[in-house]
Write a protein that holds these residues in place. Sequence first.
Motif, PDB file in Angstrom:
ATOM      1  N   ASP A 336     -15.391  -4.589 -38.173  1.00  0.00           N
ATOM      2  CA  ASP A 336     -16.461  -3.690 -37.743  1.00  0.00           C
ATOM      3  C   ASP A 336     -17.417  -3.358 -38.878  1.00  0.00           C
ATOM      4  O   ASP A 336     -18.049  -2.300 -38.880  1.00  0.00           O
ATOM      5  CB  ASP A 336     -15.855  -2.393 -37.185  1.00  0.00           C
ATOM      6  CG  ASP A 336     -14.877  -2.662 -36.062  1.00  0.00           C
ATOM      7  OD1 ASP A 336     -15.217  -3.480 -35.194  1.00  0.00           O
ATOM      8  OD2 ASP A 336     -13.784  -2.068 -36.059  1.00  0.00           O
ATOM      9  N   SER A 337     -17.529  -4.246 -39.840  1.00  0.00           N
ATOM     10  CA  SER A 337     -18.410  -4.017 -40.986  1.00  0.00           C
ATOM     11  C   SER A 337     -19.865  -4.023 -40.558  1.00  0.00           C
ATOM     12  O   SER A 337     -20.223  -4.504 -39.473  1.00  0.00           O
ATOM     13  CB  SER A 337     -18.195  -5.108 -42.046  1.00  0.00           C
ATOM     14  OG  SER A 337     -18.652  -6.349 -41.560  1.00  0.00           O
ATOM     15  N   PHE A 338     -20.706  -3.502 -41.446  1.00  0.00           N
ATOM     16  CA  PHE A 338     -22.143  -3.455 -41.171  1.00  0.00           C
ATOM     17  C   PHE A 338     -22.696  -4.844 -40.861  1.00  0.00           C
ATOM     18  O   PHE A 338     -23.439  -5.036 -39.900  1.00  0.00           O
ATOM     19  CB  PHE A 338     -22.884  -2.853 -42.368  1.00  0.00           C
ATOM     20  CG  PHE A 338     -24.387  -2.935 -42.245  1.00  0.00           C
ATOM     21  CD1 PHE A 338     -25.082  -2.008 -41.497  1.00  0.00           C
ATOM     22  CD2 PHE A 338     -25.102  -3.952 -42.864  1.00  0.00           C
ATOM     23  CE1 PHE A 338     -26.455  -2.080 -41.372  1.00  0.00           C
ATOM     24  CE2 PHE A 338     -26.468  -4.038 -42.737  1.00  0.00           C
ATOM     25  CZ  PHE A 338     -27.153  -3.097 -41.993  1.00  0.00           C
ATOM     26  N   ASP A 339     -22.325  -5.839 -41.669  1.00  0.00           N
ATOM     27  CA  ASP A 339     -22.851  -7.190 -41.472  1.00  0.00           C
ATOM     28  C   ASP A 339     -22.442  -7.759 -40.124  1.00  0.00           C
ATOM     29  O   ASP A 339     -23.249  -8.409 -39.445  1.00  0.00           O
ATOM     30  CB  ASP A 339     -22.361  -8.109 -42.595  1.00  0.00           C
ATOM     31  CG  ASP A 339     -23.046  -7.816 -43.920  1.00  0.00           C
ATOM     32  OD1 ASP A 339     -24.146  -7.235 -43.882  1.00  0.00           O
ATOM     33  OD2 ASP A 339     -22.483  -8.157 -44.975  1.00  0.00           O
ATOM     34  N   ASN A 340     -21.195  -7.532 -39.715  1.00  0.00           N
ATOM     35  CA  ASN A 340     -20.731  -8.046 -38.429  1.00  0.00           C
ATOM     36  C   ASN A 340     -21.434  -7.369 -37.260  1.00  0.00           C
ATOM     37  O   ASN A 340     -21.792  -8.007 -36.269  1.00  0.00           O
ATOM     38  CB  ASN A 340     -19.215  -7.874 -38.299  1.00  0.00           C
ATOM     39  CG  ASN A 340     -18.457  -8.876 -39.146  1.00  0.00           C
ATOM     40  OD1 ASN A 340     -19.011  -9.890 -39.563  1.00  0.00           O
ATOM     41  ND2 ASN A 340     -17.186  -8.602 -39.406  1.00  0.00           N
ATOM     42  N   ILE A 341     -21.619  -6.050 -37.375  1.00  0.00           N
ATOM     43  CA  ILE A 341     -22.333  -5.323 -36.317  1.00  0.00           C
ATOM     44  C   ILE A 341     -23.771  -5.802 -36.234  1.00  0.00           C
ATOM     45  O   ILE A 341     -24.323  -6.027 -35.149  1.00  0.00           O
ATOM     46  CB  ILE A 341     -22.286  -3.806 -36.579  1.00  0.00           C
ATOM     47  CG1 ILE A 341     -20.840  -3.306 -36.500  1.00  0.00           C
ATOM     48  CG2 ILE A 341     -23.147  -3.060 -35.567  1.00  0.00           C
ATOM     49  CD1 ILE A 341     -20.680  -1.852 -36.884  1.00  0.00           C
ATOM     50  N   LYS A 342     -24.409  -5.967 -37.389  1.00  0.00           N
ATOM     51  CA  LYS A 342     -25.793  -6.440 -37.419  1.00  0.00           C
ATOM     52  C   LYS A 342     -25.902  -7.845 -36.816  1.00  0.00           C
ATOM     53  O   LYS A 342     -26.834  -8.148 -36.061  1.00  0.00           O
ATOM     54  CB  LYS A 342     -26.310  -6.451 -38.861  1.00  0.00           C
ATOM     55  CG  LYS A 342     -27.778  -6.850 -39.012  1.00  0.00           C
ATOM     56  CD  LYS A 342     -28.193  -6.699 -40.457  1.00  0.00           C
ATOM     57  CE  LYS A 342     -29.659  -7.058 -40.639  1.00  0.00           C
ATOM     58  NZ  LYS A 342     -29.881  -8.502 -40.387  1.00  0.00           N
ATOM     59  N   ARG A 343     -24.928  -8.709 -37.129  1.00  0.00           N
ATOM     60  CA  ARG A 343     -24.937 -10.079 -36.603  1.00  0.00           C
ATOM     61  C   ARG A 343     -24.811 -10.048 -35.067  1.00  0.00           C
ATOM     62  O   ARG A 343     -25.510 -10.782 -34.365  1.00  0.00           O
ATOM     63  CB  ARG A 343     -23.788 -10.865 -37.221  1.00  0.00           C
ATOM     64  CG  ARG A 343     -23.900 -12.371 -37.040  1.00  0.00           C
ATOM     65  CD  ARG A 343     -22.789 -13.072 -37.792  1.00  0.00           C
ATOM     66  NE  ARG A 343     -22.853 -12.813 -39.233  1.00  0.00           N
ATOM     67  CZ  ARG A 343     -21.936 -12.154 -39.915  1.00  0.00           C
ATOM     68  NH1 ARG A 343     -20.858 -11.680 -39.301  1.00  0.00           N
ATOM     69  NH2 ARG A 343     -22.064 -11.967 -41.225  1.00  0.00           N
ATOM     70  N   LYS A 344     -23.966  -9.177 -34.555  1.00  0.00           N
ATOM     71  CA  LYS A 344     -23.785  -9.048 -33.131  1.00  0.00           C
ATOM     72  C   LYS A 344     -25.061  -8.549 -32.465  1.00  0.00           C
ATOM     73  O   LYS A 344     -25.505  -9.041 -31.416  1.00  0.00           O
ATOM     74  CB  LYS A 344     -22.644  -8.080 -32.844  1.00  0.00           C
ATOM     75  CG  LYS A 344     -22.151  -8.085 -31.411  1.00  0.00           C
ATOM     76  CD  LYS A 344     -21.023  -9.068 -31.249  1.00  0.00           C
ATOM     77  CE  LYS A 344     -20.348  -8.914 -29.897  1.00  0.00           C
ATOM     78  NZ  LYS A 344     -19.233  -9.854 -29.721  1.00  0.00           N
TER      79      LYS A 344
END
Length: 350
Positions: A336-344
């Motif tokens: 649930d990191s920032f990068d993963n959320i942003k990618r989603k």
Amino acid sequence: MTDQSFVTLSTNDSYARGALVLGSSLKQHRTTKRLTVLITPQVSESMRKVLEKIFDEVILVDILDSRDSAHLTLMKRPELGVTLTKLHCWSLIQYSKCVFMDADTLVLTNIDELFEREELSAAPDPGWPDCFNSGVFVYRPSIETYNQLLHMASEQGSFDGGDQGLLNMFFSSWATTDIKKHLPFIYNLSSISIYSYLPAFKAFGANAKVVHFLGRIKPWNYTYDPKTKSVRSDSHDPTVIDPQFLTMWWDIFTTNILPLLQHFGVVKDTFTALHALSGLAYTLAFSCGFCRKAEVTDAMLHMSIGDLSPPPQPFVSSEERKERWEQGQADYMGADSFDNIKRKLDTYLQ
């Protein structure tokens, strides 16, 4: 202008590191205002000498502590009682107007225009927007105001046990009286807002002028690798901020502040400077016997900290992840990191 100043507070050597980075960032962006830091007796003499290299005035003040354990327990932040020491900023009557900034803030551009605002100008708090966040605010020093604040603190206390509750009680008309005293959120961009309203951060985050590292975990508590310029935390604190801002903080620290700390003997070596504040660093250092040696090489540093790979994480179903989010236990440094959320988010927007 000599009668206007940015003001911050340091109650110990850890927060002094934050104050030094804040002061350096203000200078880096060419402020024309003076820089003042209030310190308590808990700040070491060697650290005071370093602060004098960055700030125009280093002023020793007594600690004001609310000792309001009930309210502070509700916030799960017992250390915030000493933040009432911030009230001393109203006693700086050598200045006609000041901007107070918490030591865990970072300036991203020149913000001298804040001095055009009037008391009490501040940005809304992300947790309760009808309250202002006391991490950044414009005010006018006044002994009368200072005494009134002390009286209110003594007679009524603070609804959250810290300075923010007290100041919102004192400046109770802020929410409804004058919209000009509402600073845009870009002057106090808090870490928690990135996760609570990611689309807004994606749209407006590039305009941020001040970043506020809210929460228990501060930039100086992270582990930093000077070779890769990467920052890592072993905490699952829900207020972890975008790594780019953490990297900015550490870039200033290693470039401008670390040499001063070494010169005045606050830290002895790179290991101490970059990792002594990390509990993991201490554990690994003592277990490997590094701290018993006279020198700690970069190779040792990477063996103890930089080259460790995180252990494999167990599989978590979508339903379990949802339950963890609802309980405030999201994996902010992993899935649930920032990068993963942003990618989603990018995938959905496309």
